[in-house]
Design a protein around this motif. Structure first.
Motif, mmCIF file in Angstrom:
data_model
loop_
_atom_site.group_PDB
_atom_site.id
_atom_site.type_symbol
_atom_site.label_atom_id
_atom_site.label_comp_id
_atom_site.label_asym_id
_atom_site.label_seq_id
_atom_site.Cartn_x
_atom_site.Cartn_y
_atom_site.Cartn_z
ATOM 1 N N VAL A 12 7.259 -1.002 7.333
ATOM 2 C CA VAL A 12 6.470 -0.769 6.118
ATOM 3 C C VAL A 12 7.288 0.032 5.105
ATOM 4 O O VAL A 12 7.276 -0.269 3.902
ATOM 5 C CB VAL A 12 5.154 -0.039 6.466
ATOM 6 N N ALA A 13 8.007 1.043 5.580
ATOM 7 C CA ALA A 13 8.833 1.855 4.675
ATOM 8 C C ALA A 13 9.940 1.023 4.039
ATOM 9 O O ALA A 13 10.248 1.160 2.853
ATOM 10 C CB ALA A 13 9.429 3.036 5.431
ATOM 11 N N ILE A 14 10.541 0.137 4.830
ATOM 12 C CA ILE A 14 11.592 -0.729 4.299
ATOM 13 C C ILE A 14 11.005 -1.722 3.298
ATOM 14 O O ILE A 14 11.550 -1.942 2.215
ATOM 15 C CB ILE A 14 12.301 -1.474 5.452
ATOM 16 N N LEU A 57 12.712 8.318 5.262
ATOM 17 C CA LEU A 57 13.334 7.090 4.769
ATOM 18 C C LEU A 57 13.154 6.930 3.264
ATOM 19 O O LEU A 57 14.015 6.353 2.582
ATOM 20 C CB LEU A 57 12.735 5.867 5.483
ATOM 21 N N SER A 58 12.054 7.460 2.729
ATOM 22 C CA SER A 58 11.772 7.292 1.299
ATOM 23 C C SER A 58 12.309 8.442 0.452
ATOM 24 O O SER A 58 12.136 8.438 -0.773
ATOM 25 C CB SER A 58 10.256 7.151 1.073
ATOM 26 N N LEU A 99 17.545 3.229 0.661
ATOM 27 C CA LEU A 99 17.537 3.165 2.127
ATOM 28 C C LEU A 99 18.912 3.459 2.737
ATOM 29 O O LEU A 99 19.432 2.663 3.519
ATOM 30 C CB LEU A 99 17.056 1.780 2.577
ATOM 31 N N ILE A 100 19.479 4.618 2.409
ATOM 32 C CA ILE A 100 20.787 4.927 2.998
ATOM 33 C C ILE A 100 20.670 5.306 4.472
ATOM 34 O O ILE A 100 21.668 5.322 5.188
ATOM 35 C CB ILE A 100 21.505 6.050 2.233
ATOM 36 N N GLY A 139 0.819 -1.213 0.000
ATOM 37 C CA GLY A 139 0.000 0.000 0.000
ATOM 38 C C GLY A 139 0.849 1.258 0.000
ATOM 39 O O GLY A 139 0.632 2.175 -0.805
ATOM 40 N N PHE A 140 1.835 1.310 0.895
ATOM 41 C CA PHE A 140 2.717 2.473 0.931
ATOM 42 C C PHE A 140 3.587 2.519 -0.318
ATOM 43 O O PHE A 140 3.877 3.596 -0.843
ATOM 44 C CB PHE A 140 3.593 2.442 2.187
ATOM 45 N N GLY A 141 3.984 1.337 -0.817
ATOM 46 C CA GLY A 141 4.775 1.281 -2.035
ATOM 47 C C GLY A 141 4.032 1.887 -3.209
ATOM 48 O O GLY A 141 4.607 2.633 -4.015
ATOM 49 N N LEU A 142 2.719 1.562 -3.325
ATOM 50 C CA LEU A 142 1.906 2.144 -4.395
ATOM 51 C C LEU A 142 1.858 3.662 -4.284
ATOM 52 O O LEU A 142 1.971 4.382 -5.288
ATOM 53 C CB LEU A 142 0.491 1.570 -4.336
ATOM 54 N N LEU A 143 1.696 4.161 -3.055
ATOM 55 C CA LEU A 143 1.609 5.605 -2.850
ATOM 56 C C LEU A 143 2.936 6.298 -3.139
ATOM 57 O O LEU A 143 2.982 7.298 -3.864
ATOM 58 C CB LEU A 143 1.176 5.893 -1.407
#
Length: 422
Positions: A156-158, A340-341, A137-138, A98-102
């Motif tokens: 979720v972010a990772i 993070l993104s 993801l540095i 879900g977060f990836g899509l956004l």
């Protein structure tokens, strides 16, 4: 006055040039760490200084250096797929997707808007959007050091990295052949069919074969050769269907991800790649930077640079804020997801370079030099801003374990800045 000296510098023996490269690799990354900059920024700067547009120590198209850099580009993407923790992705799969899509879709739309405003056609604008859609993801070592890996928002972010990486590379895979040979409905369908066959063949077929071969426990040198063979085969197969080799290398990394978990040769390949091949790739990108053209881009194409950098920062924030409200996270959890993104580092630059080098029959590039220079500015800004914001906001996160999810597994993302993700 300096012309005779510069002329001598430009005709240095190959071994002297190699010594200069090794001196750069020895001194630049530690200096960057001291000032909290990713090593890639320093290597780009060093490449600019010794490149053909400045001192001229290195030729623009040295055959040996270009081969090492090409292998470095492939290994960079291979390691990106290799180090993604699929166990952790599965632990928060639905919310990560879900977060990836956004965080993919919103920056993609923003980048396309910037591309259209800059006068690019649909394919060029779509490619610019894809450059903003993934993330690197540095800042992972920061949340690891702060002990915040058990926070669901961080997980979720990772996990979203898997989705954004694959989606951005698939956009690249579609855009390049269309630009190179023009849009043809039949050719487009064939390209999609080739992708539909190629991706499972690498992920499932190559993954199955590699697991069987690694199960035989070959000697370390055999494992080392097998890993390089997997990268080369996937890259060659990608190029055979008009895809870029970096797409095959990334999928190869995902394919052998689980098979190489206890592979001894993996560490040797990572060491060699991170300290020779990948730094050489970044150094050669610096060779392409003409200081005068770069400065002129910042002045004459200021709104393009501002649009790409501002569009990335704003769209990533919007995606994180929507996800925060959807999943009921706190304000600081949403800001941590955003930070993070943010960073766009190694793989974004690799994809931008591939797009820049792609020409059609009219000798027109997929993206122009102003966009490539804007991506370099984006790299510097986000690679500095992302970790600073992550350290600030992650400190405010609660230490509670992930609710209703499997315990997070350690993600094998190294601190070494050469080894940045997409």
């Amino acid at each position: 006055m300096f012309d005779p000296i510069l002329d001598q510098v430009r005709h240095l023996p190959p071994l002297v040039r190699f010594c200069i490269m090794m001196l750069i690799f020895f001194t630049v990354p530690p200096l960057c760490r001291r000032v909290r900059l990713p090593a890639v920024v320093g290597l780009l700067g060093a490449g600019l200084v010794i490149g053909p547009f400045c001192l001229g120590v290195a030729p623009k198209h040295g055959e040996a250096v270009e081969f090492i850099a090409e292998l470095g580009k492939l290994l960079l993407m291979f390691f990106a797929g290799l180090e993604i923790d699929l166990i952790q992705f599965n632990a928060s799969r639905n919310r990560s997707v879900g977060f990836g899509l956004l965080t993919f879709g919103v920056p993609l739309a923003a980048g396309m808007g910037v591309g259209f405003a800059a006068g690019y056609p649909l394919i060029g604008a779509l490619l610019i959007g894809s450059l903003l859609a993934s993330h690197t993801l540095i800042a992972y070592p920061i949340v690891d050091k702060l002990g915040k890996l058990g926070n669901e928002a961080v997980t979720v972010a990772i996990g979203a990295t898997v989705f954004t990486d694959v989606a951005a590379l698939l956009v690249l895979a579609v855009c390049i052949p269309i630009h190179a040979s023009g849009f043809s409905p039949n050719q487009f369908v064939i390209q999609l069919l080739e992708l539909a066959v190629y991706v499972p063949a690498v992920l499932l077929g190559l993954g199955w074969v590699s697991r069987k071969l690694f199960a035989l426990k070959p000697a370390k040198e055999g494992q080392f050769a097998l890993l390089l063979l997997v990268v080369a085969l996937a890259a060659v197969a990608a190029e055979a269907i008009n895809l870029e080799g970096i797409i095959g290398a990334f999928l190869a990394g995902l394919a052998v991800n689980s098979a190489t978990r206890d592979c001894e040769a993996k560490h040797e390949l990572e060491f060699l790649g991170n300290h020779l091949f990948i730094p050489t790739f970044f150094l050669t990108i610096g060779f392409l930077i003409d200081v005068n053209t770069f400065a002129r881009t910042l002045v004459e194409h200021f709104w393009l640079v501002a649009g790409i950098v501002g569009g990335l920062i704003g769209s990533k924030f919007l995606a994180a804020e929507v996800a925060r409200r959807m999943y009921g996270y706190t304000w600081h959890e949403g800001l941590t997801m955003w930070s993070l993104s943010l960073p766009q580092v190694a793989a974004t630059l690799a994809a931008a370079l591939v797009a820049y080098n792609t020409k059609n029959a009219a000798d027109e590039r997929l993206i122009g030099e102003p966009v490539l220079n804007s991506v370099i500015v984006l790299l510097v800004v986000t690679s500095v801003l992302g970790p600073i914001l992550t350290e600030r906001y992650a400190k405010q996160l609660p230490d509670a374990p992930i609710s209703q999810l499997a315990p997070a597994q350690p993600v094998a993302i190294p601190v070494d800045e050469h080894h940045a993700l997409v």
